[in-house]
Design an enzyme around this catalytic site. Sequence first.
Site, PDB file in Angstrom:
ATOM      1  N   SER A  74      -6.768   5.901   3.799  1.00  0.00           N
ATOM      2  CA  SER A  74      -7.021   5.033   2.595  1.00  0.00           C
ATOM      3  C   SER A  74      -7.428   3.725   3.094  1.00  0.00           C
ATOM      4  O   SER A  74      -8.191   2.914   2.509  1.00  0.00           O
ATOM      5  CB  SER A  74      -5.523   4.883   2.115  1.00  0.00           C
ATOM      6  N   GLN A  76       7.305   3.805   3.925  1.00  0.00           N
ATOM      7  CA  GLN A  76       6.001   3.316   4.027  1.00  0.00           C
ATOM      8  C   GLN A  76       5.627   2.165   4.710  1.00  0.00           C
ATOM      9  O   GLN A  76       4.628   2.128   5.407  1.00  0.00           O
ATOM     10  CB  GLN A  76       5.364   3.275   2.403  1.00  0.00           C
ATOM     11  N   LYS A 128       5.497   1.724  -3.178  1.00  0.00           N
ATOM     12  CA  LYS A 128       5.374   2.982  -3.677  1.00  0.00           C
ATOM     13  C   LYS A 128       5.732   2.984  -5.198  1.00  0.00           C
ATOM     14  O   LYS A 128       6.052   1.870  -5.541  1.00  0.00           O
ATOM     15  CB  LYS A 128       6.281   3.839  -2.955  1.00  0.00           C
ATOM     16  N   LYS A 139       0.842  -1.203  -0.156  1.00  0.00           N
ATOM     17  CA  LYS A 139       0.063   0.233   0.069  1.00  0.00           C
ATOM     18  C   LYS A 139       0.792   1.156  -0.007  1.00  0.00           C
ATOM     19  O   LYS A 139       1.941   1.537   0.614  1.00  0.00           O
ATOM     20  CB  LYS A 139      -0.768  -0.038   1.166  1.00  0.00           C
ATOM     21  N   THR A 163      -4.291  13.652   5.036  1.00  0.00           N
ATOM     22  CA  THR A 163      -2.758  14.004   5.524  1.00  0.00           C
ATOM     23  C   THR A 163      -2.556  15.109   6.206  1.00  0.00           C
ATOM     24  O   THR A 163      -1.967  15.271   7.133  1.00  0.00           O
ATOM     25  CB  THR A 163      -1.829  13.635   4.133  1.00  0.00           C
ATOM     26  N   GLY A 186      -2.523   8.234  -4.289  1.00  0.00           N
ATOM     27  CA  GLY A 186      -1.989   9.527  -4.813  1.00  0.00           C
ATOM     28  C   GLY A 186      -0.786   9.817  -3.964  1.00  0.00           C
ATOM     29  O   GLY A 186      -0.514   9.229  -2.726  1.00  0.00           O
ATOM     30  N   ASP A 187       0.085  10.649  -4.647  1.00  0.00           N
ATOM     31  CA  ASP A 187       1.282  11.379  -4.105  1.00  0.00           C
ATOM     32  C   ASP A 187       1.459  12.811  -4.788  1.00  0.00           C
ATOM     33  O   ASP A 187       0.677  13.042  -5.304  1.00  0.00           O
ATOM     34  CB  ASP A 187       2.441  10.406  -4.039  1.00  0.00           C
ATOM     35  N   ASN A 211      -1.966  19.251  -1.732  1.00  0.00           N
ATOM     36  CA  ASN A 211      -2.828  18.787  -1.194  1.00  0.00           C
ATOM     37  C   ASN A 211      -2.573  18.627   0.417  1.00  0.00           C
ATOM     38  O   ASN A 211      -3.491  18.872   1.102  1.00  0.00           O
ATOM     39  CB  ASN A 211      -2.877  17.144  -1.540  1.00  0.00           C
ATOM     40  N   LYS A 232       5.350   3.414   8.503  1.00  0.00           N
ATOM     41  CA  LYS A 232       4.435   4.453   8.600  1.00  0.00           C
ATOM     42  C   LYS A 232       3.137   3.290   8.725  1.00  0.00           C
ATOM     43  O   LYS A 232       2.235   3.500   9.400  1.00  0.00           O
ATOM     44  CB  LYS A 232       4.262   5.315   7.426  1.00  0.00           C
TER      45      LYS A 232
HETATM   46  P1  NDP Z   1       1.022  18.043  -4.506  1.00  0.00           P
HETATM   47  O1  NDP Z   1       1.507  17.414  -5.679  1.00  0.00           O
HETATM   48  O2  NDP Z   1      -0.404  18.347  -4.058  1.00  0.00           O
HETATM   49  O3  NDP Z   1       1.780  19.213  -3.965  1.00  0.00           O
HETATM   50  C1  NDP Z   1       3.308  19.127  -3.810  1.00  0.00           C
HETATM   51  C2  NDP Z   1       3.602  20.666  -3.344  1.00  0.00           C
HETATM   52  O4  NDP Z   1       5.010  20.421  -3.021  1.00  0.00           O
HETATM   53  C3  NDP Z   1       3.486  21.829  -4.494  1.00  0.00           C
HETATM   54  O5  NDP Z   1       3.451  23.040  -3.783  1.00  0.00           O
HETATM   55  C4  NDP Z   1       4.795  21.513  -5.044  1.00  0.00           C
HETATM   56  O6  NDP Z   1       5.005  22.929  -5.922  1.00  0.00           O
HETATM   57  C5  NDP Z   1       5.876  21.476  -3.945  1.00  0.00           C
HETATM   58  N1  NDP Z   1       6.939  20.515  -4.555  1.00  0.00           N
HETATM   59  C6  NDP Z   1       7.000  19.471  -4.911  1.00  0.00           C
HETATM   60  N2  NDP Z   1       8.001  18.879  -5.531  1.00  0.00           N
HETATM   61  C7  NDP Z   1       9.014  20.151  -5.365  1.00  0.00           C
HETATM   62  C8  NDP Z   1      10.352  20.244  -5.315  1.00  0.00           C
HETATM   63  N3  NDP Z   1      11.315  19.148  -6.102  1.00  0.00           N
HETATM   64  N4  NDP Z   1      10.767  21.326  -5.098  1.00  0.00           N
HETATM   65  C9  NDP Z   1      10.102  22.416  -4.462  1.00  0.00           C
HETATM   66  N5  NDP Z   1       8.718  22.210  -4.425  1.00  0.00           N
HETATM   67  C10 NDP Z   1       8.204  21.286  -4.461  1.00  0.00           C
HETATM   68  O7  NDP Z   1       1.572  16.804  -3.437  1.00  0.00           O
HETATM   69  P2  NDP Z   1       1.225  16.302  -1.920  1.00  0.00           P
HETATM   70  O8  NDP Z   1       0.591  17.589  -0.984  1.00  0.00           O
HETATM   71  O9  NDP Z   1      -0.021  15.109  -2.055  1.00  0.00           O
HETATM   72  O10 NDP Z   1       2.488  15.721  -1.257  1.00  0.00           O
HETATM   73  C11 NDP Z   1       3.536  16.633  -0.508  1.00  0.00           C
HETATM   74  C12 NDP Z   1       4.448  15.947   0.321  1.00  0.00           C
HETATM   75  O11 NDP Z   1       3.430  14.990   1.285  1.00  0.00           O
HETATM   76  C13 NDP Z   1       5.172  14.713  -0.401  1.00  0.00           C
HETATM   77  O12 NDP Z   1       6.389  14.540   0.172  1.00  0.00           O
HETATM   78  C14 NDP Z   1       4.393  13.636  -0.260  1.00  0.00           C
HETATM   79  O13 NDP Z   1       5.095  12.232  -0.378  1.00  0.00           O
HETATM   80  C15 NDP Z   1       3.850  13.620   1.192  1.00  0.00           C
HETATM   81  N6  NDP Z   1       2.847  12.817   1.335  1.00  0.00           N
HETATM   82  C16 NDP Z   1       1.555  12.922   0.840  1.00  0.00           C
HETATM   83  C17 NDP Z   1       0.462  12.320   1.048  1.00  0.00           C
HETATM   84  C18 NDP Z   1      -1.187  12.266   0.441  1.00  0.00           C
HETATM   85  O14 NDP Z   1      -1.928  11.891   0.691  1.00  0.00           O
HETATM   86  N7  NDP Z   1      -0.977  13.236  -1.054  1.00  0.00           N
HETATM   87  C19 NDP Z   1       0.547  11.259   2.202  1.00  0.00           C
HETATM   88  C20 NDP Z   1       1.546  11.278   3.032  1.00  0.00           C
HETATM   89  C21 NDP Z   1       2.839  12.153   2.584  1.00  0.00           C
HETATM   90  P3  NDP Z   1       5.119  22.913  -7.318  1.00  0.00           P
HETATM   91  O15 NDP Z   1       3.757  22.943  -7.901  1.00  0.00           O
HETATM   92  O16 NDP Z   1       5.651  24.176  -7.819  1.00  0.00           O
HETATM   93  O17 NDP Z   1       6.050  21.758  -7.833  1.00  0.00           O
HETATM   94  O1  2IT Z   2       3.005   9.009   1.493  1.00  0.00           O
HETATM   95  C1  2IT Z   2       1.834   8.367   1.669  1.00  0.00           C
HETATM   96  O2  2IT Z   2       1.578   7.884   2.746  1.00  0.00           O
HETATM   97  C2  2IT Z   2       0.930   8.547   0.576  1.00  0.00           C
HETATM   98  N1  2IT Z   2       1.086   9.121  -0.529  1.00  0.00           N
HETATM   99  C3  2IT Z   2      -0.480   7.986   1.016  1.00  0.00           C
HETATM  100  C4  2IT Z   2      -0.433   6.441   0.510  1.00  0.00           C
HETATM  101  C5  2IT Z   2      -1.844   5.850   0.481  1.00  0.00           C
HETATM  102  O3  2IT Z   2      -1.984   4.722   0.041  1.00  0.00           O
HETATM  103  O4  2IT Z   2      -2.904   6.616   0.854  1.00  0.00           O
END
Ligand code: NDP
Ligand code: 2IT
Length: 449
Positions: free
Chosen positions: A381, A114, A129, A93, A213, A168-169, A244, A117
């Site tokens: 999830s 993961q 992943k 997952k 998240t 998603g991520d 997100n 976590k």
């Molecule tokens: P999104 O794609 O929704 O948003 C990512 C954000 O981070 C954007 O503002 C983006 O800016 C910025 N960003 C991404 N890569 C870079 C980079 N290389 N340098 C600078 N800024 C960057 O992703 P999420 O919000 O879903 O994910 C954010 C973090 O949270 C990640 O580390 C992800 O692994 C983690 N995460 C996400 C989960 C989820 O459910 N979505 C769960 C647990 C962890 P820009 O648009 O300019 O690229």
């Molecule tokens: O980093 C993370 O935990 C996620 N991107 C969410 C993974 C999931 O299966 O909901």
Amino acid sequence: MPELHEHVERIYAEVARRNPGEDEFHQAVFEVLHSLSPVVSKHPEYVDSAVIRRLCEPERQIIFRVPWVDDDGNVQINRGFRVEFNSALGPFKGGLRFHPSVNLGIVKFLGFEQIFKNSLTGMPIGGGKGGSDFDPKGRSESEVMRFCQSFMTELYRHLGEYTDVPAGDIGVGTREIGYLFGQYKRITNRYESGTLTGKGLTWGGSQVRTEATGYGTVYFLNEMLRAGRQSFEGKQVVVSGSGNVAIYAIQKIHQLGGTVVACSDSGGYVRDQTGIDVELLKEVKEARRGRVSDYAILRGDEATFVEHGRVWEVPCDIAVPCATQNELDEDDALRLAKSGCRIVVEGANMPCTPKAVKVFSESGVLFAPGKAVNAGGVATSALEMQQNASRDSWTFQETEVRLAEIMSRIHERCLTTADQYDRPGDYVSGANIAGFIQVADAMLALGVI
Ligand code: NDP
Ligand code: 2IT
């Protein structure tokens, strides 16, 4: 830092040697192994059965070609990945990331994190992943759809509610999950809701998954504040990113009485001393797929946009990195500590470099790692999978209550475990050890597989 136990030191050397050039993966493994030194001293059974060595080797790694045709008729080739890391506790997952920086080392670091976590959530999910070096930025709706369809045309054979369940991520939200699910359904001729999570509410998704998240991150932070007899009242917070995780972290911080004074994207940061207007931010980022610079223009005099600036320049009481790995380095940490920041929690996966974490520990900044803090996303999830399996759907309120309970339990588990291993208040050790023991015991029970 205390010395690495001889056994884990050997394992680390083996991981570095066998996975050359995968720096982020080495970094993630080193941090976990470091925490496990005291566990290995107490429990020789984990050494004898090579549990830690087995944990560091993914069960399966899939790399595939993703060909698709862009709007100009050109053939584009991307690379797809799925690393099925560990299924001792349940089906693999973990999310899918679409970003040009994605490579095998990044996917392996994320898959490795993961495992622990997902174990910490206490739910029956293994760790995995995936993703691609596809860059969705500037791509049309139909290009994104064609890419997702091509990606799933290869990946579908590896998925299933009992096998591997992506979500998603970065770069993958409800829109992409929709195209992926549509293609999976078409190829298999089965409406298997439990194969993907993060689905839309009208086609098998769960309430609160979008918010989970960010909300979960703030619930965890709230538990830390409560443990120190504090609250969000009067606290100034800096959140990095504006995707997100960031958006819903900001929303929940405001609901609980804190003020988020800055957020960012890869183009720079916006400072908004009266507090980020989260409805406007959602409109800009979610509806228009715009930039924080657009937010600053629409917000008017309240906001200042600093192009290519580092968001950690903004003084705050609490910092919540929610963008990407290694986005907060030693210099940022020193600046934060100096400006009076007392708490840092990782909404993103591994956003703080090891040197930054060292600065926090030396300067008395309370720090909690992503694998505990941001576990609310994957936990919800798992709640989505539970609803899919029973063909049920719960209300927003019911689901949010469950999320809050899960985050509170994870927080408690981190602190209790840290105490048991003589590292009181050390959330990193607590999270790594608690996550590890549950997976390791399952692996022992299942035999050498
Ligand atoms: P999104 O794609 O929704 O948003 C990512 C954000 O981070 C954007 O503002 C983006 O800016 C910025 N960003 C991404 N890569 C870079 C980079 N290389 N340098 C600078 N800024 C960057 O992703 P999420 O919000 O879903 O994910 C954010 C973090 O949270 C990640 O580390 C992800 O692994 C983690 N995460 C996400 C989960 C989820 O459910 N979505 C769960 C647990 C962890 P820009 O648009 O300019 O690229
Ligand atoms: O980093 C993370 O935990 C996620 N991107 C969410 C993974 C999931 O299966 O909901």
